[in-house]
Design a protein around this motif. Structure first.
Motif, short mmCIF file in Angstrom:
data_model
loop_
_atom_site.label_atom_id
_atom_site.label_comp_id
_atom_site.label_asym_id
_atom_site.label_seq_id
_atom_site.Cartn_x
_atom_site.Cartn_y
_atom_site.Cartn_z
N SER A 1 0.80 -1.23 0.00
CA SER A 1 0.00 0.00 0.00
C SER A 1 0.83 1.28 0.00
N ILE A 2 2.00 1.25 0.66
CA ILE A 2 2.77 2.49 0.77
C ILE A 2 3.68 2.61 -0.44
N PRO A 3 3.60 3.73 -1.16
CA PRO A 3 4.48 3.88 -2.32
C PRO A 3 5.94 3.91 -1.90
N ILE A 4 6.77 3.22 -2.65
CA ILE A 4 8.17 3.04 -2.24
C ILE A 4 8.94 4.35 -2.24
N PHE A 5 8.61 5.25 -3.17
CA PHE A 5 9.36 6.50 -3.18
C PHE A 5 9.10 7.30 -1.92
N TRP A 6 7.90 7.15 -1.38
CA TRP A 6 7.56 7.89 -0.16
C TRP A 6 8.29 7.29 1.04
N THR A 7 8.33 5.97 1.14
CA THR A 7 9.10 5.33 2.20
C THR A 7 10.54 5.80 2.13
N GLY A 8 11.08 5.87 0.91
CA GLY A 8 12.45 6.32 0.72
C GLY A 8 12.65 7.74 1.22
N LEU A 9 11.74 8.63 0.84
CA LEU A 9 11.85 10.03 1.27
C LEU A 9 11.79 10.12 2.78
N MET A 10 10.85 9.40 3.38
CA MET A 10 10.69 9.46 4.83
C MET A 10 11.93 8.91 5.54
N ALA A 11 12.46 7.81 5.01
CA ALA A 11 13.65 7.22 5.62
C ALA A 11 14.83 8.18 5.50
N LEU A 12 14.94 8.84 4.36
CA LEU A 12 16.01 9.81 4.16
C LEU A 12 15.87 10.94 5.18
N PHE A 13 14.64 11.36 5.38
CA PHE A 13 14.36 12.44 6.32
C PHE A 13 14.77 12.03 7.73
N ILE A 14 14.39 10.82 8.14
CA ILE A 14 14.64 10.39 9.52
C ILE A 14 16.10 9.99 9.72
N PHE A 15 16.60 9.06 8.89
CA PHE A 15 17.91 8.47 9.19
C PHE A 15 19.07 9.32 8.71
N TYR A 16 18.85 10.11 7.68
CA TYR A 16 19.95 10.96 7.22
C TYR A 16 19.86 12.36 7.81
N ALA A 17 18.73 13.01 7.62
CA ALA A 17 18.63 14.41 8.01
C ALA A 17 18.55 14.57 9.52
N LYS A 18 17.77 13.73 10.18
CA LYS A 18 17.58 13.94 11.61
C LYS A 18 18.61 13.18 12.45
N LEU A 19 18.81 11.90 12.14
CA LEU A 19 19.66 11.08 13.01
C LEU A 19 21.12 11.03 12.54
N ARG A 20 21.36 11.40 11.30
CA ARG A 20 22.71 11.37 10.73
C ARG A 20 23.36 9.99 10.86
#
Lengths: 363, 311
Positions: free
Chosen positions: A170-189
């Motif tokens: 159900s969840i579009p993969i590009f959106w999961t990717g964007l969210m993961a980028l936001f959390i693991f790269y931008a926020k948590l580094r």
């Protein structure tokens, strides 16, 4: 071994095969089957070529204008028109296209002027590396999860598998990717940014296999290895998650089917432990089915890779394809679609052959 | 199919429910409504399926009533309130052109509904026609049609749709055509299987003996029998179609700006997501919700139609 005897006894297809082999000569049958397979593969391949050909030549976008740009004089237009062979009948154009592809000529990119085949060869390993990491995640996590879910129906793990699968579908993969980028790269580094590797490490490893992880490990460049790993881990696991969603669900249903069979009841009645019954009896019988599923998953991974590579700036086939789309570079699009289709076809073919070799019923 | 039996005693007055449950339906219409009702009675037992159905109905209502639900225009820019975080004024914040994200989500529901309806309208007839012809005529026709179907089936759908969408040029209609081109094969397969089971039925033989042409038999007798299962199948595949459409939109091949489309909204929000995550969060959740709804309804439908399979 007792279980093997049991299986051969209850496998009715063996007898049927024996009958079939008794009529014409077995080699003849094998040859005929082989010929059928070859014809099927060749027609599918021609079909694929026709599809990519029609993308480039038959559909409304004018291939001449794509090369020359909108403002063009009549003479130039006519010359390009003839150079592209558009004055020939369609079937001649198609034959020329097939001949070109067969000799490895996929044309040149209309934006960079590079031959497409060499482009594809340099970027291909990046996509395969990503897909392989995802595949490993999918198998290592998905298969055990699905089997446990089947063995313990209605348990928490069973529900988790269900939810994983639903979310994965159900969840579009590009959106999961964007969210993961936001959390693991931008926020948590925690992970590396986009691309396969930081600019700082680029060019330190001489490409041998084209897989950065393998090349750097072989050459003992552990810094590079760690950096490459920090880049691949996020897109690899997201892509892997989508294969877990599929593989776990399928292994669950395969396993349930086996667990409902009578030979399982017999095994249990003999007093075998649960582990024995599950792994030595039931699991053995779903291995071949799992193989087919993995081949199908790989096709899905290529599809997911197109989107996930765009999100993560991964310099692979997917990004190449989407760049071609944005630049309206149809030669690039045709080449990339053809490659993905051909890979998919090859994998299906291999899994088909393996199925025939491994499954005693198809022998 | 039950053959309607002429009856003298009409069902007693007792209303609609009795009519629905009458043991012997009096006509084609009543019998099909009854079948539908029986299905609904089973479907009702799946709470998750009902949730999915509710979400789909909500989607339709939202799409229809979009102008009532929000005071903002989804297209007009307001650079003064650019990238404002969610607040009482802008429930889901604003995007990089100062447009209300909630309004764009609401109007985006129209785009999604448009895609769903058009794909269904294109894919179902094509799949039905190819599948029934293939199954009815058999032989060479079957061989050729099924080979074509197999060719389309043997490649990743999104990649093929991408190629077609690129060739046709960006735009929502072209995206729909591209998706339809890749979505018809499973329907054709299904229609073919249904036709094979019908082909040798007695009533088809009877019609043939009366001198009906092949085309008439297919379009008037076989095709209508395949429609229910095809509709179910399209529903089952709709979640995937929505995801593919969102992917095309994300890559810029779907609806063109400024028209709101959820996939494209996520794509344009990428640049600003570090500081304004609401710009991409909302469209992603909307896509996931609708496709989840179709998955849930699909699961329940599968259960209703084939209680043995799956669970």
């Amino acid at each position: 071994m007792a279980s093997a005897d049991l299986q051969s006894e209850r496998d009715p297809n063996r007898n049927i095969d024996a009958f079939a082999a008794a009529s014409p000569h077995p080699i003849l049958i094998t040859l005929r089957r082989l010929a059928g397979r070859v014809v099927a593969i060749v027609t599918t391949l021609l079909g694929l070529l026709f599809l990519t050909f029609s993308m480039g030549r038959l559909l409304p976008a004018d291939p001449v204008l794509a090369i020359t740009g909108a403002e063009v004089s009549k003479e130039v237009y006519d010359r390009v028109y003839r150079e592209l062979g558009l004055d020939q009948p369609i079937w001649m154009q198609f034959l020329t296209y097939v001949r070109n592809v067969a000799t490895g000529d996929l044309g040149r990119s209309t934006t960079t002027g590079q031959p497409i085949l060499s482009d594809l060869l340099t970027i291909f390993p990046a996509t395969i590396e990503l897909a392989l990491v995802a595949m490993v995640v999918g198998i290592v996590v998905g298969v055990p999860l699905g089997i446990i879910a089947a063995v313990r129906r209605g348990s928490i793990i069973d529900h988790i598998v269900r939810i994983l699968a639903l979310a994965g579908h159900s969840i579009p993969i590009f959106w999961t990717g964007l969210m993961a980028l936001f959390i693991f790269y931008a926020k948590l580094r925690l992970v590396g940014a986009s691309g396969r590797i930081d600019v700082f490490y680029e060019g330190l490893v001489t490409p041998v296999t084209g897989f950065l992880l393998i090349d750097s490990a072989l050459q003992g460049q552990w810094e590079v290895f760690r950096n490459a790993l920090s880049h691949i881990i996020l897109p690899g696991s997201i892509l892997g998650y989508y294969s877990v969603a599929y593989i776990s669900r399928m292994s669950r249903s395969f396993m349930l089917e086996q667990l409902g069979q009578e030979y399982i009841l017999t095994a249990k009645a003999k007093g075998l432990g649960r582990r024995q019954v599950v792994w030595r009896h039931a699991f053995r019988n779903i291995r071949v089915q799992l193989l087919t599923i993995m081949a199908l998953t790989f096709g899905g991974l290529l599809e997911g890779a197109v989107l996930i590579e765009t999100v993560f700036g991964w310099p692979g086939l997917g990004q190449y394809l989407t760049r071609g789309l944005q630049m309206n570079d149809m030669n690039v699009v045709m080449g990339a679609v053809l490659t993905i289709g051909a890979v998919f076809l090859t994998i299906n073919m291999i899994s088909d052959v393996l199925y025939r070799i491994l499954d005693p019923r198809t022998r | 199919m039950t053959i309607p039996i002429e009856q003298t005693n009409r069902s007693e007055p007792g209303g609609f429910r009795q009519w629905l449950l009458a043991p012997e339906p009096e006509g084609l219409f009543q019998s099909s409504v009854q079948q539908f009702y029986q299905g609904w009675l089973k479907f009702r037992l799946h709470p998750l399926g009902l949730v999915g159905l509710a979400v789909i109905i909500l989607l339709i209502l939202v799409a229809v009533a979009a102008p009532v639900l929000t005071q903002y225009d989804p297209i007009v820019q307001d650079m003064a309130s650019r990238l404002a975080p969610p607040s009482a004024e802008h429930w889901l914040g604003t995007d990089n052109f100062g447009r209300d994200v909630f309004a764009r989500i609401i109007y985006g529901a129209r785009t999604t509904l448009y895609i769903i309806i058009l794909v269904t309208v294109i894919v179902a007839p094509i799949g039905l026609l190819i599948g029934t012809c293939s199954g009815y005529f058999g032989g060479v026709v079957d061989e050729i049609l099924m080979r074509i179907t197999d060719i389309f089936l043997s490649f990743p759908g999104l990649v093929l749709a991408l190629g077609f969408a690129a060739a046709l040029g960006p735009g929502i209609t072209n995206a729909i055509i591209a998706i339809s081109l890749t979505a018809w094969p499973p329907i054709a397969r299904l229609a073919r299987a249904e036709t094979l089971s019908l082909r040798n039925a007695d009533f088809i033989a009877a019609v043939r003996l009366q001198g009906a042409s092949s085309m008439a038999i297919i379009t008037r007798h076989i095709l209508p029998m395949c429609i229910p299962s095809v509709i179910v199948r399209v529903t089952l595949n709709m979640a995937g179609i929505i995801i593919t459409a969102a992917g095309l939109g994300f890559l810029g091949l779907g609806a063109q700006p400024p028209w709101p489309e959820w996939g494209a909204m996520a794509a344009t929000g990428r640049e600003f997501m570090l500081d304004s995550p609401w710009v991409i969060a909302a469209p992603g959740i909307a896509i996931a919700l609708v496709s989840l709804a179709f998955n849930l309804v699909g699961d329940a439908l599968r259960d209703v139609l084939d209680p043995r399979g799956g669970e």
